[in-house]
Design a protein around this motif. Structure first.
Motif, short mmCIF file in Angstrom:
data_model
loop_
_atom_site.label_atom_id
_atom_site.label_comp_id
_atom_site.label_asym_id
_atom_site.label_seq_id
_atom_site.Cartn_x
_atom_site.Cartn_y
_atom_site.Cartn_z
N LYS A 41 0.83 -1.20 0.00
CA LYS A 41 0.00 0.00 0.00
C LYS A 41 0.86 1.25 0.00
CE LYS A 41 -2.24 0.80 3.74
NZ LYS A 41 -3.26 0.74 4.82
N ASN A 42 1.96 1.18 0.72
CA ASN A 42 2.87 2.33 0.72
C ASN A 42 3.47 2.59 -0.66
OD1 ASN A 42 2.39 2.68 3.44
ND2 ASN A 42 4.16 1.43 4.07
N VAL A 43 3.78 1.49 -1.36
CA VAL A 43 4.34 1.63 -2.72
C VAL A 43 3.30 2.25 -3.64
CG1 VAL A 43 5.17 0.35 -4.72
CG2 VAL A 43 5.98 -0.24 -2.44
N VAL A 44 2.05 1.77 -3.53
CA VAL A 44 0.99 2.33 -4.39
C VAL A 44 0.80 3.80 -4.11
CG1 VAL A 44 -1.48 2.24 -4.88
CG2 VAL A 44 -0.17 0.13 -4.67
N PHE A 45 0.74 4.15 -2.84
CA PHE A 45 0.58 5.56 -2.50
C PHE A 45 1.76 6.39 -2.98
CE2 PHE A 45 -2.34 4.44 1.30
CZ PHE A 45 -3.39 4.32 0.43
N GLY A 46 2.97 5.83 -2.83
CA GLY A 46 4.16 6.56 -3.31
C GLY A 46 4.15 6.75 -4.81
N PHE A 47 3.73 5.70 -5.56
CA PHE A 47 3.67 5.81 -7.02
C PHE A 47 2.62 6.84 -7.45
CE2 PHE A 47 1.81 4.41 -11.05
CZ PHE A 47 2.93 4.46 -11.85
N ALA A 48 1.47 6.78 -6.75
CA ALA A 48 0.42 7.75 -7.08
C ALA A 48 0.89 9.18 -6.81
CB ALA A 48 -0.84 7.44 -6.29
N ALA A 49 1.62 9.34 -5.70
CA ALA A 49 2.13 10.68 -5.38
C ALA A 49 3.15 11.14 -6.41
CB ALA A 49 2.75 10.68 -3.98
N ALA A 50 4.00 10.18 -6.86
CA ALA A 50 5.00 10.52 -7.88
C ALA A 50 4.34 10.91 -9.18
CB ALA A 50 5.97 9.36 -8.08
N VAL A 51 3.30 10.14 -9.59
CA VAL A 51 2.58 10.46 -10.82
C VAL A 51 1.91 11.83 -10.71
CG1 VAL A 51 0.63 9.79 -12.27
CG2 VAL A 51 2.24 8.07 -11.47
N GLY A 52 1.31 12.08 -9.56
CA GLY A 52 0.69 13.38 -9.35
C GLY A 52 1.70 14.52 -9.43
N LEU A 53 2.89 14.29 -8.82
CA LEU A 53 3.92 15.31 -8.85
C LEU A 53 4.41 15.57 -10.27
CD1 LEU A 53 5.84 17.22 -7.35
CD2 LEU A 53 7.40 15.28 -7.02
N VAL A 54 4.60 14.47 -11.03
CA VAL A 54 5.02 14.62 -12.43
C VAL A 54 3.97 15.39 -13.23
CG1 VAL A 54 5.50 13.36 -14.56
CG2 VAL A 54 6.52 12.61 -12.41
N ALA A 55 2.69 15.05 -12.99
CA ALA A 55 1.62 15.75 -13.70
C ALA A 55 1.63 17.24 -13.38
CB ALA A 55 0.27 15.13 -13.35
N VAL A 56 1.84 17.54 -12.10
CA VAL A 56 1.90 18.95 -11.70
C VAL A 56 3.07 19.66 -12.37
CG1 VAL A 56 2.26 20.51 -9.75
CG2 VAL A 56 0.69 18.59 -9.53
N LEU A 57 4.25 18.97 -12.34
CA LEU A 57 5.42 19.59 -12.97
C LEU A 57 5.21 19.79 -14.46
CD1 LEU A 57 8.33 17.67 -11.15
CD2 LEU A 57 7.53 20.01 -10.75
N LEU A 58 4.60 18.79 -15.12
CA LEU A 58 4.33 18.94 -16.55
C LEU A 58 3.36 20.10 -16.81
CD1 LEU A 58 4.01 15.22 -17.73
CD2 LEU A 58 5.88 16.82 -18.18
N GLY A 59 2.36 20.21 -15.97
CA GLY A 59 1.41 21.33 -16.12
C GLY A 59 2.09 22.68 -15.94
N VAL A 60 2.97 22.76 -14.92
CA VAL A 60 3.69 24.02 -14.69
C VAL A 60 4.60 24.34 -15.87
CG1 VAL A 60 5.43 25.14 -13.23
CG2 VAL A 60 3.56 23.84 -12.18
N ALA A 61 5.30 23.29 -16.38
CA ALA A 61 6.19 23.49 -17.52
C ALA A 61 5.41 23.94 -18.76
CB ALA A 61 6.98 22.22 -17.82
N TYR A 62 4.23 23.34 -18.98
CA TYR A 62 3.41 23.71 -20.13
C TYR A 62 2.96 25.17 -20.04
CZ TYR A 62 -0.72 24.07 -23.07
OH TYR A 62 -1.65 24.48 -23.97
N VAL A 63 2.48 25.53 -18.85
CA VAL A 63 2.04 26.93 -18.67
C VAL A 63 3.20 27.90 -18.87
CG1 VAL A 63 1.11 28.57 -17.00
CG2 VAL A 63 0.14 26.26 -17.16
N HIS A 64 4.37 27.52 -18.34
CA HIS A 64 5.54 28.38 -18.48
C HIS A 64 5.93 28.56 -19.95
CE1 HIS A 64 9.44 30.20 -17.74
NE2 HIS A 64 10.00 29.26 -18.47
N GLU A 65 5.96 27.43 -20.67
CA GLU A 65 6.34 27.50 -22.09
C GLU A 65 5.31 28.27 -22.90
OE1 GLU A 65 9.08 26.63 -23.57
OE2 GLU A 65 9.96 25.92 -21.70
N ARG A 66 4.04 28.08 -22.57
CA ARG A 66 3.00 28.82 -23.29
C ARG A 66 3.14 30.32 -23.05
NH1 ARG A 66 -3.19 27.87 -21.74
NH2 ARG A 66 -2.41 28.98 -19.90
#
Length: 206
Positions: A31-56
């Protein structure tokens, strides 16, 4: 002291449901691994969103800057074109003024110069002169003998030698060319009547 369970009753139902789903197996590490993976995916999504907004925003800023530069270049080119047009107009006016000034004949000076060079025993009866046409050469060709030119005079001299002296004196004037004796008549000691034709240059009297 007796322990008291403060968990609500539905917590037991959730626990029983989880145990039934997992067969009573402890999945704490998974369960800890699943939560950690979900958190990592969420963090990556956030970073990608920030990068997209910045580039735009960066692209938008650069596009706006390029448009501004294009407007400035267009304005500068328009100013240069207007300046060149004004310069061309000024040069055209200067050329026209210079052309007119070069063709201008100072008639007062012509008469003064003529009076200075004519011999004392010579008298003039008529004098006709015309300014050269626009575009005429500063050193016009000689007028054919017997034909009218831009400068014609008629007068009398004491003798044929006096007429020849008049021709020599007229040749001293830089604004006359093609000096020609057209007629000369006189005998018996009477004054010799003569007519002389010449071409008047554009710098007459200057």
């Amino acid at each position: 002291m007796r322990a008291v369970n403060l968990l609500p009753s539905d917590a037991y139902a959730t626990k029983r449901w989880w145990h039934g789903l997992t067969g009573g197996t402890d999945l704490g590490p998974a369960k800890n691994v699943v939560f950690g993976f979900a958190a990592a995916v969420g963090l990556v999504a956030v970073l990608l969103g920030v990068a997209y907004v910045h580039e735009r925003n960066l692209v938008h800023h650069r596009t706006a800057t390029l448009a501004s530069l294009n407007e400035r270049v267009a304005a500068a080119e328009a100013s240069v074109a207007a300046a060149r047009a004004a310069q061309a107009t000024a040069e055209s006016r200067l050329t026209a003024f210079t052309s007119l000034a070069s063709q201008r004949v100072v008639w007062e000076r012509v008469l003064v110069d003529l009076a200075h060079v004519l011999p004392g025993n010579t008298s003039l009866q008529t004098l006709t002169a015309a300014a050269p046409a626009a575009g005429a050469s500063a050193a016009p060709t000689a007028t054919p003998a017997g034909g009218p030119g831009g400068f014609n005079l008629a007068g009398s001299a004491g003798s044929q030698r006096g007429v020849a002296l008049v021709l020599d004196r007229l040749a001293l004037l830089p604004w006359l060319s093609g000096i020609t004796l057209q007629t000369s008549a006189g005998s018996g000691g009477a004054p010799v009547q003569f007519t002389i034709g010449a071409s008047l240059s554009s710098n007459g009297g200057k």
